[in-house]
Design a protein around this motif. Structure first.
Motif, short mmCIF file in Angstrom:
data_model
loop_
_atom_site.label_atom_id
_atom_site.label_comp_id
_atom_site.label_asym_id
_atom_site.label_seq_id
_atom_site.Cartn_x
_atom_site.Cartn_y
_atom_site.Cartn_z
N ARG A 1 24.80 21.01 5.70
CA ARG A 1 24.42 19.89 6.65
C ARG A 1 24.57 20.72 8.15
O ARG A 1 25.11 21.53 8.17
CB ARG A 1 25.37 18.83 6.67
CG ARG A 1 25.25 18.08 5.39
CD ARG A 1 26.30 16.90 5.28
NE ARG A 1 25.50 15.95 6.22
CZ ARG A 1 26.25 14.69 6.53
NH1 ARG A 1 27.53 14.54 6.15
NH2 ARG A 1 25.56 13.80 7.19
N ASN B 1 22.05 15.63 8.60
CA ASN B 1 21.07 16.24 7.37
C ASN B 1 20.10 16.92 7.95
O ASN B 1 19.73 18.06 7.61
CB ASN B 1 20.75 14.88 6.65
CG ASN B 1 21.78 14.53 5.67
OD1 ASN B 1 22.86 15.20 5.53
ND2 ASN B 1 21.59 13.19 5.41
N GLN C 1 20.38 21.46 0.19
CA GLN C 1 20.30 20.41 1.51
C GLN C 1 21.70 19.58 1.74
O GLN C 1 22.11 19.49 2.89
CB GLN C 1 18.99 19.50 0.98
CG GLN C 1 17.99 19.45 2.30
CD GLN C 1 16.94 18.44 1.82
OE1 GLN C 1 17.47 17.34 1.61
NE2 GLN C 1 15.84 18.99 2.34
#
Ligand SMILES: [Zn+2]
Ligand SMILES: [Zn+2]
Ligand SMILES: [Zn+2]
Length: 294
Positions: free
Chosen positions: A16, A27, A12
């Motif tokens: 981005r 995010n 994660q």
């Protein structure tokens, strides 16, 4: 299990969501989508010539390449190959200096306030040298039931040396319902014996075309003069006149002087920013303040 969760987390972090136009990162994909919806990125937004980022205005592009806190890489390239005025970036310092000759405007000298005659038109023959440029400004009063219809009540032409070459009050073609005195300083008195619009048009066109044929003026300009102003359409509309597009130089349409590629700055802002003068309005007790930018 724990390992899986950790790898998800690091994934994660590394993926981005980046806006391909302004390079903002998010995010969450939803946030990027939301950003794209509200930021209206388009080909009309000015772009950094180095990193190709879209900026929302010429001012933000200026900040991006010049500072006070510029993007380092872009500002380094820009300082050697960028034009401070139009913010374009060139292949080499040589092509930049070539470009600057045509892009950079000489700083105009400050112009004072002039006393003008109460009603007599000024018409000066202007045949001394090459075609040159003429700046125009009109003052409008209101017509129609609610006074919102713009009627040309005064027109003034100046040459490159800031000499007034034509100045006259204009007799409106329909009754004036609002003199807009606080802005124009004009009263019924001014317009009583004023010049008819038709004659005003003739005189202006005579000065502008400068003996050139309309066809040639449209094609190559020839002896015809450049017409300079701010939002010229407005002036030409109220004079019910047209002039070839190739001979118009409009400070409301010249990209280096615009806020974005679509929105122009006010004349008040431009005079303050580029001439260092405060624009008080066109008339104060019949003193005319010339504020057109050459
Ligand atoms: Zn963006
Ligand atoms: Zn950049
Ligand atoms: Zn330039």
């Amino acid at each position: 299990m724990a390992f899986e969760a950790e790898s998800d987390f690091s994934k994660q972090l590394t993926t981005r969501h980046k806006c391909s136009a302004c390079f903002k990162q998010y995010n969450k994909k939803e946030h990027l989508v939301e950003h794209m919806k509200v930021s209206y990125h388009s080909v009309h937004q000015p772009r950094c010539g180095v990193c190709l980022k879209h900026c929302k205005s010429f001012e933000s592009l200026r900040e991006h390449v010049i500072g006070p806190l510029p993007k380092e890489d872009c500002s380094r390239v820009f300082s050697e190959q960028g034009c401070n005025l139009c913010l374009k970036v060139f292949d080499s310092p040589i092509s930049l200096s070539e470009h600057k000759r045509s892009c950079r405007l000489p700083a105009p000298s400050p112009i004072g306030t002039m006393k003008l005659p109460y009603s007599d038109p000024i018409v000066v023959s202007h045949n001394g040298r090459g075609p040159g440029a003429i700046a125009i400004d009109c003052e409008m009063v209101g017509g129609g039931d609610d006074g919102t219809l713009d009627l040309c009540a005064l027109v003034c032409l100046i040459d490159e040396d800031e000499n007034v070459i034509f100045h006259t009050y204009v007799r409106p073609q329909i009754p004036v319902t609002n003199y807009r005195y606080e802005i124009t300083g004009l009263t019924e008195e001014h317009l009583r014996d004023a010049m008819p619009l038709k004659l005003v048009q003739e005189k202006i066109l005579q000065i502008l075309y400068n003996g050139e044929s309309i066809v040639r003026a449209r094609m190559q300009g020839g002896k015809a003069r450049l017409l300079v102003g701010h939002a010229l359409e407005h002036d030409l509309d109220c004079l019910r006149m047209t002039y070839p597009d190739n001979l118009l130089r409009d400070t409301a349409k010249y990209p280096p002087l615009m806020k974005t590629n679509l929105v122009c700055h006010s004349l008040k802002y431009l005079t303050q920013k580029y001439l260092g003068q405060v624009l008080l309005g066109c008339f104060i007790d019949n003193d005319l303040e010339f504020s057109l930018v050459f």
